[in-house]
Design a protein around this motif. Structure first.
Motif, PDB file in Angstrom:
ATOM      1  N   ASN A 148      -3.663   2.446   3.824  1.00  0.00           N
ATOM      2  CA  ASN A 148      -4.955   2.655   3.150  1.00  0.00           C
ATOM      3  C   ASN A 148      -5.151   1.736   1.952  1.00  0.00           C
ATOM      4  OD1 ASN A 148      -5.547   4.744   4.969  1.00  0.00           O
ATOM      5  ND2 ASN A 148      -4.540   6.247   3.672  1.00  0.00           N
ATOM      6  N   LEU A 149      -4.590   0.539   2.035  1.00  0.00           N
ATOM      7  CA  LEU A 149      -4.761  -0.473   0.999  1.00  0.00           C
ATOM      8  C   LEU A 149      -5.044  -1.810   1.668  1.00  0.00           C
ATOM      9  CD1 LEU A 149      -1.795   0.395  -1.398  1.00  0.00           C
ATOM     10  CD2 LEU A 149      -4.222   0.718  -1.900  1.00  0.00           C
ATOM     11  N   PRO A 150      -5.899  -2.632   1.087  1.00  0.00           N
ATOM     12  CA  PRO A 150      -6.178  -3.950   1.671  1.00  0.00           C
ATOM     13  C   PRO A 150      -5.072  -4.939   1.315  1.00  0.00           C
ATOM     14  CG  PRO A 150      -7.423  -3.691  -0.344  1.00  0.00           C
ATOM     15  CD  PRO A 150      -6.714  -2.371  -0.114  1.00  0.00           C
ATOM     16  N   PRO A 151      -4.887  -5.980   2.116  1.00  0.00           N
ATOM     17  CA  PRO A 151      -3.949  -7.046   1.727  1.00  0.00           C
ATOM     18  C   PRO A 151      -4.379  -7.654   0.392  1.00  0.00           C
ATOM     19  CG  PRO A 151      -4.609  -7.278   4.026  1.00  0.00           C
ATOM     20  CD  PRO A 151      -5.498  -6.229   3.425  1.00  0.00           C
ATOM     21  N   LEU A 152      -3.406  -8.101  -0.383  1.00  0.00           N
ATOM     22  CA  LEU A 152      -3.720  -8.745  -1.658  1.00  0.00           C
ATOM     23  C   LEU A 152      -4.390 -10.100  -1.425  1.00  0.00           C
ATOM     24  CD1 LEU A 152      -0.498  -8.122  -3.799  1.00  0.00           C
ATOM     25  CD2 LEU A 152      -2.702  -6.950  -4.000  1.00  0.00           C
TER      26      LEU A 152
END
Length: 229
Positions: A148-152
């Motif tokens: 639930n996090l986008p790639p940096l």
């Protein structure tokens, strides 16, 4: 922007913790070691699983890589070719620890490690980044497993950093290593200090995690971190 409760697991340096604190979030580091970042009031010195259910919005975890990193694969076997059973057990324990972090009830999770056996035993990372993509002139393959996090997104591309080349006195073979890493190993006086120095989080990556992962609006929800396996 909503204030987040952030747990930074296996972090004694508090680099990521302080980056989130600068943005006004309630971030805490957690490690078996005392913190070296100067803010013991933001640090849990205990087993992370004792605090993992305290209602966190986000967890960023840096599990110890001593027995997980592929750079240590050569130590898995003894000189006679037999498996080093103690090291193998330590590796399996390390993987179980990582699996427990990935499978906890926190909605948004990032697991950080170098190139490691996590890829072959659990799953491949969602992203591999380097400090030179975030303003620090250094190379260090940093794998990220994300829930639930986008790639940096890279923030500042700079040079990849100097490399150190030398001839190994024992084998006669030429070796090549990132200069920052070589100097860290030379500076360390104990194995524990060596582990701490080589596992450092560069400031550019810490800042990117804080600024980019603080914005949760519009990010979808996965069922588990293992979706897509």
């Amino acid at each position: 922007m909503k204030q987040l409760r952030v747990l930074v697991a296996c972090e004694e340096s508090q680099a990521v913790t302080k980056a989130f604190r600068k943005l006004g979030h309630e971030a805490f580091s957690c490690d078996l070691l005392p913190c070296s970042g100067g803010h013991p009031e933001w640090h849990y010195q205990q087993d992370v699983f004792e605090v993992i259910d305290k209602g966190w919005d986000l967890m960023i975890a840096h599990p110890p890589c001593t027995y997980l990193a592929v750079s240590g694969a050569g130590w898995m076997y003894n000189k006679d070719g037999t498996r080093n059973e103690e090291r193998y057990k330590n590796q399996m324990d390390g993987l179980e620890f990582v699996h427990g972090l990935m499978d906890c009830k926190i909605e948004r999770i990032a697991i950080e490690n170098p190139i490691s056996v996590i890829s072959s035993y659990i799953r491949e990372p969602d992203q591999i980044v380097h400090p030179w993509q975030f303003g620090d002139e250094a190379s260090k393959s940093t794998c990220l497993w994300l829930k639930n996090l986008p790639p940096l997104k890279p923030t500042k591309i700079v040079g990849k950093g100097e490399m150190k080349e030398w001839v190994d006195k024992k084998t006669g073979k030429k070796k090549r290593q990132a200069l920052w890493y070589y100097e860290a190993l030379q500076k360390a006086k104990t194995p524990a200090e060596r582990r701490t120095l080589r596992s450092k989080t560069f400031q550019g990556i810490a800042d990117a995690m804080a600024s980019q992962w603080s914005r949760l609006e519009g990010i979808g929800i996965q069922k588990t971190i293992f979706d897509g396996m």
